[in-house]
Design a protein around this motif. Structure first.
Motif, mmCIF file in Angstrom:
data_model
loop_
_atom_site.group_PDB
_atom_site.id
_atom_site.type_symbol
_atom_site.label_atom_id
_atom_site.label_comp_id
_atom_site.label_asym_id
_atom_site.label_seq_id
_atom_site.Cartn_x
_atom_site.Cartn_y
_atom_site.Cartn_z
ATOM 1 N N GLU A 149 0.178 11.477 11.780
ATOM 2 C CA GLU A 149 -1.086 10.703 12.402
ATOM 3 C C GLU A 149 -1.637 9.934 11.022
ATOM 4 O O GLU A 149 -2.345 8.855 11.510
ATOM 5 C CB GLU A 149 -2.278 11.807 12.641
ATOM 6 C CG GLU A 149 -1.581 12.498 14.297
ATOM 7 C CD GLU A 149 -0.478 13.624 13.710
ATOM 8 O OE1 GLU A 149 -0.016 14.259 12.822
ATOM 9 O OE2 GLU A 149 0.228 13.882 14.858
ATOM 10 N N GLN A 150 -1.516 10.385 9.919
ATOM 11 C CA GLN A 150 -2.231 9.587 8.944
ATOM 12 C C GLN A 150 -1.627 8.286 8.864
ATOM 13 O O GLN A 150 -2.053 7.257 8.444
ATOM 14 C CB GLN A 150 -2.183 10.525 7.466
ATOM 15 C CG GLN A 150 -3.227 11.538 7.460
ATOM 16 C CD GLN A 150 -2.952 12.361 6.309
ATOM 17 O OE1 GLN A 150 -2.061 12.921 5.951
ATOM 18 N NE2 GLN A 150 -3.942 12.505 5.408
ATOM 19 N N ILE B 79 0.891 -1.270 0.044
ATOM 20 C CA ILE B 79 0.055 -0.046 -0.053
ATOM 21 C C ILE B 79 0.761 1.154 0.054
ATOM 22 O O ILE B 79 1.852 1.435 0.845
ATOM 23 C CB ILE B 79 -0.992 0.035 1.191
ATOM 24 C CG1 ILE B 79 -1.651 -1.217 1.413
ATOM 25 C CG2 ILE B 79 -1.811 1.208 1.355
ATOM 26 C CD1 ILE B 79 -2.391 -1.514 2.481
ATOM 27 N N TYR B 80 0.807 2.175 -0.889
ATOM 28 C CA TYR B 80 1.486 3.480 -0.916
ATOM 29 C C TYR B 80 0.480 4.409 -0.213
ATOM 30 O O TYR B 80 -0.469 4.753 -0.772
ATOM 31 C CB TYR B 80 1.951 3.636 -2.294
ATOM 32 C CG TYR B 80 2.605 4.985 -2.623
ATOM 33 C CD1 TYR B 80 2.171 5.778 -3.685
ATOM 34 C CD2 TYR B 80 3.454 5.570 -1.639
ATOM 35 C CE1 TYR B 80 2.661 6.838 -3.896
ATOM 36 C CE2 TYR B 80 4.074 6.524 -2.003
ATOM 37 C CZ TYR B 80 3.831 7.327 -3.095
ATOM 38 O OH TYR B 80 4.272 8.712 -3.443
ATOM 39 N N THR B 81 0.997 5.590 0.284
ATOM 40 C CA THR B 81 0.188 6.312 0.906
ATOM 41 C C THR B 81 -0.233 7.566 0.013
ATOM 42 O O THR B 81 -1.130 8.431 0.262
ATOM 43 C CB THR B 81 0.611 7.046 2.333
ATOM 44 O OG1 THR B 81 1.863 7.757 1.920
ATOM 45 C CG2 THR B 81 0.825 6.002 3.099
ATOM 46 N N GLN C 48 2.079 13.189 3.610
ATOM 47 C CA GLN C 48 1.101 12.387 4.684
ATOM 48 C C GLN C 48 1.700 13.025 6.117
ATOM 49 O O GLN C 48 2.917 13.213 6.432
ATOM 50 C CB GLN C 48 1.432 11.038 4.942
ATOM 51 C CG GLN C 48 0.896 10.462 3.432
ATOM 52 C CD GLN C 48 -0.548 10.382 3.333
ATOM 53 O OE1 GLN C 48 -1.284 9.774 4.072
ATOM 54 N NE2 GLN C 48 -0.902 11.108 2.418
ATOM 55 N N THR C 49 0.620 13.411 7.010
ATOM 56 C CA THR C 49 1.309 13.753 8.253
ATOM 57 C C THR C 49 1.571 12.366 9.094
ATOM 58 O O THR C 49 0.888 11.235 8.915
ATOM 59 C CB THR C 49 -0.016 14.427 9.131
ATOM 60 O OG1 THR C 49 -1.269 13.310 9.337
ATOM 61 C CG2 THR C 49 -0.414 15.553 8.225
ATOM 62 N N GLU D 234 -2.057 6.030 11.646
ATOM 63 C CA GLU D 234 -3.539 5.267 11.575
ATOM 64 C C GLU D 234 -3.535 4.481 10.251
ATOM 65 O O GLU D 234 -4.430 3.382 10.442
ATOM 66 C CB GLU D 234 -4.524 6.492 11.324
ATOM 67 C CG GLU D 234 -5.881 6.225 11.519
ATOM 68 C CD GLU D 234 -6.341 5.436 12.716
ATOM 69 O OE1 GLU D 234 -5.840 5.806 13.795
ATOM 70 O OE2 GLU D 234 -7.181 4.659 12.774
ATOM 71 N N THR D 235 -2.892 4.676 9.245
ATOM 72 C CA THR D 235 -3.068 3.545 8.251
ATOM 73 C C THR D 235 -2.506 2.312 8.472
ATOM 74 O O THR D 235 -2.961 1.217 8.256
ATOM 75 C CB THR D 235 -2.265 4.241 6.849
ATOM 76 O OG1 THR D 235 -3.007 5.460 6.667
ATOM 77 C CG2 THR D 235 -2.537 3.297 5.575
ATOM 78 N N LEU E 73 -2.143 1.000 11.186
ATOM 79 C CA LEU E 73 -3.121 0.555 12.275
ATOM 80 C C LEU E 73 -4.152 -0.480 11.650
ATOM 81 O O LEU E 73 -4.528 -1.505 11.703
ATOM 82 C CB LEU E 73 -3.720 1.314 13.212
ATOM 83 C CG LEU E 73 -4.568 0.852 14.215
ATOM 84 C CD1 LEU E 73 -4.178 1.732 15.636
ATOM 85 C CD2 LEU E 73 -6.100 0.962 14.126
ATOM 86 N N GLN E 74 -4.963 0.375 10.655
ATOM 87 C CA GLN E 74 -5.860 -0.111 9.952
ATOM 88 C C GLN E 74 -5.643 -1.337 9.123
ATOM 89 O O GLN E 74 -6.372 -2.281 8.680
ATOM 90 C CB GLN E 74 -6.785 1.277 9.390
ATOM 91 C CG GLN E 74 -7.682 1.967 10.144
ATOM 92 C CD GLN E 74 -8.427 3.084 9.650
ATOM 93 O OE1 GLN E 74 -8.593 3.081 8.232
ATOM 94 N NE2 GLN E 74 -8.848 4.140 10.225
ATOM 95 N N GLU E 75 -4.645 -0.960 8.356
ATOM 96 C CA GLU E 75 -4.114 -1.983 7.130
ATOM 97 C C GLU E 75 -3.501 -3.255 7.989
ATOM 98 O O GLU E 75 -3.296 -4.021 7.135
ATOM 99 C CB GLU E 75 -3.289 -1.271 6.236
ATOM 100 C CG GLU E 75 -4.073 -0.372 5.509
ATOM 101 C CD GLU E 75 -5.204 -0.761 4.579
ATOM 102 O OE1 GLU E 75 -5.291 -1.901 4.241
ATOM 103 O OE2 GLU E 75 -5.972 -0.091 4.007
ATOM 104 N N ASP E 76 -3.184 -3.054 9.202
ATOM 105 C CA ASP E 76 -2.406 -4.264 9.841
ATOM 106 C C ASP E 76 -1.165 -4.699 9.178
ATOM 107 O O ASP E 76 -1.365 -5.755 8.923
ATOM 108 C CB ASP E 76 -3.390 -5.290 10.072
ATOM 109 C CG ASP E 76 -2.700 -6.054 11.333
ATOM 110 O OD1 ASP E 76 -3.480 -7.317 11.473
ATOM 111 O OD2 ASP E 76 -2.000 -5.763 12.264
ATOM 112 N N LEU F 67 2.023 -0.456 18.251
ATOM 113 C CA LEU F 67 2.309 -0.934 17.027
ATOM 114 C C LEU F 67 3.857 -1.163 17.006
ATOM 115 O O LEU F 67 4.496 -1.108 15.856
ATOM 116 C CB LEU F 67 1.903 0.045 15.898
ATOM 117 C CG LEU F 67 0.345 0.195 15.640
ATOM 118 C CD1 LEU F 67 0.173 1.409 14.693
ATOM 119 C CD2 LEU F 67 -0.119 -1.036 15.214
#
Lengths: 561, 321, 135
Positions: free
Chosen positions: C47-48, C38-40, C44-45, C51-52, C54-57, C86
């Motif tokens: 925080e972003q 996955i590429y953001t 990106q901050t 959080e990514t 975390l959600q994408e594990d 994490l």
């Protein structure tokens, strides 16, 4: 240019050579690669002969310097009359620090200024914006208001220097600040000379420093072109850039084609304003990279000039000869410089600079050897400048114009560059033009694929990078090279300065002019005059950009890996 | 069920994002534990409205979804997004590129976005997506959006998990109708022509409507064809309203019947899978199995006739007792 | 779905730096090596990014930065990683990061830093060897 009988004779002899002399050599000393190619994927032949340029017509294809098609140069005397401008891109920290670096470079013999701004400035944020944390002054100078610009040019008379500003999204604001400084110095606006990069199209697929979406961005670009055509006759409103496209991974012919297409788009957008092509075309300028493949780069520069002249003549029917000139600035390639054995970079930059000079550039920036480590130290930038000076004064290449003309290789390569670039241009036309191509991800895909291919060649050692995949050393001397460090205090100082500015200025006036800007933007007027008014009231860069962000929205890039 | 699994499940019910993430990873990788977890969570689902968004690559789905999510958020709804992308059949790797367009939402605590690769296991991703949706539903999301590229059978299967299926086209991508497997056109509930500011947008709308005329005679829900410009947000409100209309439709009359049919199909599929596995497992243990494999190799019998033989013995043994 | 477990990687671009050539090449190489990437995207901050993660594990986080702002952004990212539990995620970095900063960054938990000229094979091997074996 060659008699038919002579060409036949040469062809026969080439055949004979291939049958008799060549085979012995091939068997005892096989060639280093099965096929030799340049970055544009053109096959490079073993030897070039008149046969490769059989259809070359000197008058039609080369001409004389200063005359159509300008292949040999845009000026009749070129470097014999005046050397290229030695213009080193610089900027870091506070305006005071950059002012000092400017003065150092001018003292050491650079002949034009070029400003590098920091990321927050480039993205239209003030130094005290939360998003600017950690970034202030790191990659360039922080300029949040006219106050900073005044400090930047303290002691530098704007009627004695020309200044190039590498700024795109907020180009109008920074140009406005420059004009305001000129006004303060009592320099007539018609005398202000310089360039704003102001090329948003390449941001969308190469440099990626976009604030607003494509159409509003091009509107702002055109505002500047239009304004300069009327009020700043010595200013180059735009530097249509291929450098970033190349550095993002494109090859030479893609760099050439995509840049020219951007140029075509800007001419069209300005014509839509009702200006005549000859009113503004003479001040359009270009900016290319110079990479390692010496002859490929030289061919690219020559093909660029010829192709642009043809486009201006045939596609846009320009009549003024100056509208057909492609004046260019060149920067040697940053991405080809290595962190390993940094001193090797001096040699790379020399080759690249030489190619730019032999390619006929009007202006040149040479990178510093510590490019892959940090911003240039004083020592490194001095060496970079000396590289240009030695080429200019000691090598003799500047003493005659376009010395490589007539080389079978160079002319054949120039022809092929032009041909392949035209194919790309036709392709983009067929796709529906620039906006369609950007949306389809055409440029992004081409660039990502070229970049990946280049890297794969390095991994497979099909492309040797000295010091990186071959000729490595155990102990790197990086520890002994002094690196420029940006003091984190710069950020603190800037924030304090900004807060002071906001307290001391006439805030009512600022509010009024920002509202005026808002209405003008909604009515789609040319925003330059109001932006000049705004910067003079000491509205900050961020405040001005926020007004436009609210109207135009922000851009999200299309990502293709 | 183990206590850690139970803890995970309970955590999910509180909406804990870390647990949701870990659960979806479990679903992607561990059959047994995932089964148990999903079984535990299922009774807690049923609140979410599930929207499937599919269409050819380049139609602007991700941008559209970002706008949809923003609008739902503005209306006070919590949202989950499951975005699927194909795995390379050669390398097994995948580039999960849908999230990029939605990164602005990354720090909104009431939006959960997860990217999943299809992983080339037949039927695998459809099941995994369904289970991921179950997790998000149980976690309390009001809206769950499932995104796929409508390119193949796998994608048709994935999108069937949705209550409302939205198919997104963009003008000029080629023949819009041929661009998607026929399967998707038939199950779509709403059609969207995105990038409607481009030329040929109106033509695309006309083409789709024409094709629908033939296929939706006598159907209770007639799929509307909408125009949007996702980049600016134009048409998004109208799209959401249609989605809500479809939701209302599903909650009464013909919609309820449709839902029941769907659940029946799900149960039948689940039975089929279990029965097939069970029978195959048992048949494989028979001596006759090995013998038949030999005969097939020696080309004495074809695989289908061999299968019939095995089944005949099995069914006769049922009748026998 | 019981499929072969894949290494999930997030490639992130923190801060305002817009140089993405390297990040994109690494993303592509890892994908071609069989990983799920996955590429953001840009800007990106911290925080972003976290959080990514975390959600994408994801198992691995790769940070790319060439602007010199790493000494502000990386500590913030690692702090948030810790706060969100994490710390088992493998973190590596690349771009223009002076050697003298590397020890400090490694202390924060960034396992390796790959400078310009690093072969892709090196990065792929590193990720394969060091990605956490979870569950």
């Amino acid at each position: 240019m060659f008699k038919k009988e002579k060409l036949e004779e040469i062809a026969e002899n080439e055949e004979r050579w291939k049958q008799t002399t060549l085979p012995k050599w091939l068997s005892t000393r096989p060639e280093r690669k099965p096929v030799f190619k340049n970055t544009s994927d053109f096959e490079i032949k073993r030897v070039y002969t008149p046969l490769d340029v059989a259809n070359l017509d000197y008058i039609r294809d080369l001409g004389f310097p200063g005359e159509y098609p300008f292949t040999r140069g845009v000026h009749a005397t070129m470097y014999r009359g005046r050397l290229w401008t030695m213009r080193q891109f610089s900027g870091f920290g506070t305006a005071e620090q950059t002012n000092r670096r400017f003065k150092y470079l001018l003292k050491e013999g650079e002949t034009g200024l070029s400003i590098a701004f920091d990321y927050p400035t480039i993205m239209g944020y003030d130094s005290d914006h939360p998003i600017a944390k950690g970034e202030v002054g790191r990659c360039g100078v922080a300029v949040s208001s006219l106050k900073d610009m005044e400090v930047l040019f303290d002691g530098i008379p704007l009627d004695k220097v020309t200044t190039s500003m590498t700024i795109n999204g907020p180009a109008a604001m920074l140009l406005a600040m420059y004009v305001a400084v000129g006004d303060k110095q009592a320099v007539p606006r018609e005398k202000l000379g310089g360039t704003t990069q102001n090329d948003m199209l390449k941001e969308f697929f190469a440099q990626k420093l976009c604030i607003f979406p494509p159409r509003p961005s091009v509107k702002l670009v055109t505002d500047i072109i239009e304004y300069c055509a009327r009020y700043l006759p010595k200013w180059n409103p735009i530097s249509i850039s291929g450098y970033h496209i190349r550095e993002a991974g494109a090859n030479a012919v893609q760099e050439l084609a995509f840049t020219l297409y951007d140029g075509i788009t800007y001419v069209e957008s300005t014509l839509e304003r009702g200006l005549k092509v000859d009113d503004f075309a003479p001040r359009l300028s270009f900016f290319f990279a110079s990479h390692n493949d010496f002859f490929e780069e030289i061919a690219k520069f020559r093909a660029a000039r010829r192709l642009w002249a043809k486009i201006m003549k045939e596609r846009f029917h320009a009549k003024n000869p100056r509208s057909l000139w492609m004046r260019m600035h060149v920067q040697t390639s940053g991405c080809t410089l290595t962190a390993q054995q940094p001193l090797n970079n001096i040699i790379r930059v020399t080759i690249q600079a030489l190619a730019a000079v032999l390619g006929g550039t009007q202006s040149l920036h040479t990178n510093s050897f510590d490019e892959a480590l940090a911003l240039p130290s004083e020592l490194a930038v001095r060496v970079a400048l000396r590289t240009q000076q030695i080429i200019a004064h000691e090598s003799g290449v500047a003493d005659t114009i376009d010395p490589l003309a007539g080389s079978y290789y160079v002319e054949a390569l120039t022809n092929e560059m032009e041909e392949k670039a035209m194919e790309y241009i036709q392709k983009i036309d067929d796709m529906g033009g620039i906006y369609a191509a950007i949306e389809k991800g055409f440029f992004q895909r081409e660039i990502a694929n070229s970049a990946y291919r280049y890297q794969t060649e390095i991994e497979r050692k099909e492309r040797i990078i000295v010091g990186v995949n071959e000729y490595k050393v155990e102990e790197e001397e990086t520890e002994t090279i002094p690196i420029l460090r940006i003091d984190p205090k710069v950020e603190e100082e800037q924030i304090i300065r900004l807060q002071k500015l906001r307290r001391e200025r006439d805030n009512r006036k600022v509010k009024q002019v920002l509202e005026k800007l808002h209405y003008a933007a909604e009515k789609n007027e040319n925003l330059m005059p109001i932006i000049i008014e705004a910067v003079k009231a000491y509205a900050t860069l961020g405040e001005i950009c926020d007004v436009l962000r609210a109207i135009y929205g922000e851009y999200k890039e299309l990502v293709i890996i | 069920m183990t206590s850690t699994l139970k803890q995970l499940a309970c955590s999910i019910l509180t909406g804990d994002r870390r647990s949701i993430a870990r659960a979806i990873t479990l679903i992607e990788n561990n059959g047994e534990k995932a089964r148990k977890l999903v079984a535990f969570l299922y009774p807690h689902t049923g609140k979410a409205h599930i929207i499937g968004v599919t269409g050819p690559g380049g139609s602007g789905k991700s941008t559209l979804i970002e706008k949809l999510v923003s609008e739902f958020r503005r209306r006070g709804k919590t949202v989950g997004v499951v975005a699927t992308d194909p795995s390379s059949p050669f390398t097994g790797g995948a580039f999960l590129g849908d999230r990029i367009r939605m990164q602005r939402l990354a720090t909104d605590e009431d939006v959960f976005i997860r990217s999943m690769a299809t992983r080339n296991v037949p039927g695998g991703i459809a099941k995994a997506t369904k289970d991921a949706v179950t997790v998000l539903d149980a976690a309390g999301k009001d809206i769950i959006i499932v995104e796929t590229v409508g390119a193949g059978q796998a994608e048709v299967d994935i999108i069937k998990v949705a209550h409302t299926i939205v198919v997104v086209f963009a003008p000029g991508l080629g023949d819009e109708i041929q661009a998607i497997k026929a399967g998707i056109m038939e199950i779509a509930d709403i059609f969207v022509v995105n990038k409607a500011d481009l030329e040929n947008a109106d033509k695309a709308v006309i083409d789709i409507k024409a094709s629908l005329e033939l296929n939706t005679q006598g159907k209770a829900w007639k799929p509307p064809v909408l125009k949007t410009v996702a980049l600016t947000g134009e048409g998004i409100e109208q799209l959401i309203n249609e989605i809500l209309q479809h939701k209302a439709f599903l909650e009464k009359g013909a919609g309820v019947h449709k839902r029941r049919k769907k659940v029946e199909t799900e149960l039948v599929e689940a039975i089929k899978e279990k029965v097939a596995n069970l029978i195959v497992e048992n048949l494989k243990k028979e001596k006759a199995f090995e013998k038949l494999v030999e005969e097939i190799l020696n080309r004495k019998i074809d695989p289908y006739s061999a299968a019939s033989k095995l089944i005949a013995e099995l069914t006769s043994s049922w009748k026998g007792d | 779905m019981v499929s072969e477990r894949k290494i999930r990687v997030l490639i992130a671009k923190p801060g305002l730096d817009s140089h993405d050539r390297g990040a994109k090449i690494v993303a592509r190489a890892l994908r071609d090596a069989g990983m799920e990437v996955i590429y953001t995207g840009l800007r990106q901050t911290p925080e972003q990014i976290v959080e990514t993660v975390l959600q994408e594990d994801v198992d691995v986080l790769g940070l790319s930065i060439l602007s010199g702002a790493h000494m502000t952004l990386f500590p913030r990212i690692m702090e948030l990683m810790k706060k969100n539990g994490l710390t088992d995620v493998l973190v590596f970095a690349g771009g223009i990061i002076p050697e003298e900063d590397m020890p400090k960054l490694k202390k924060l938990g960034i396992k390796e830093i790959f400078g310009p000229g690093t072969p892709l094979e090196t990065i792929i091997d590193f990720v394969r060897k060091n990605a956490p074996r979870r569950m």
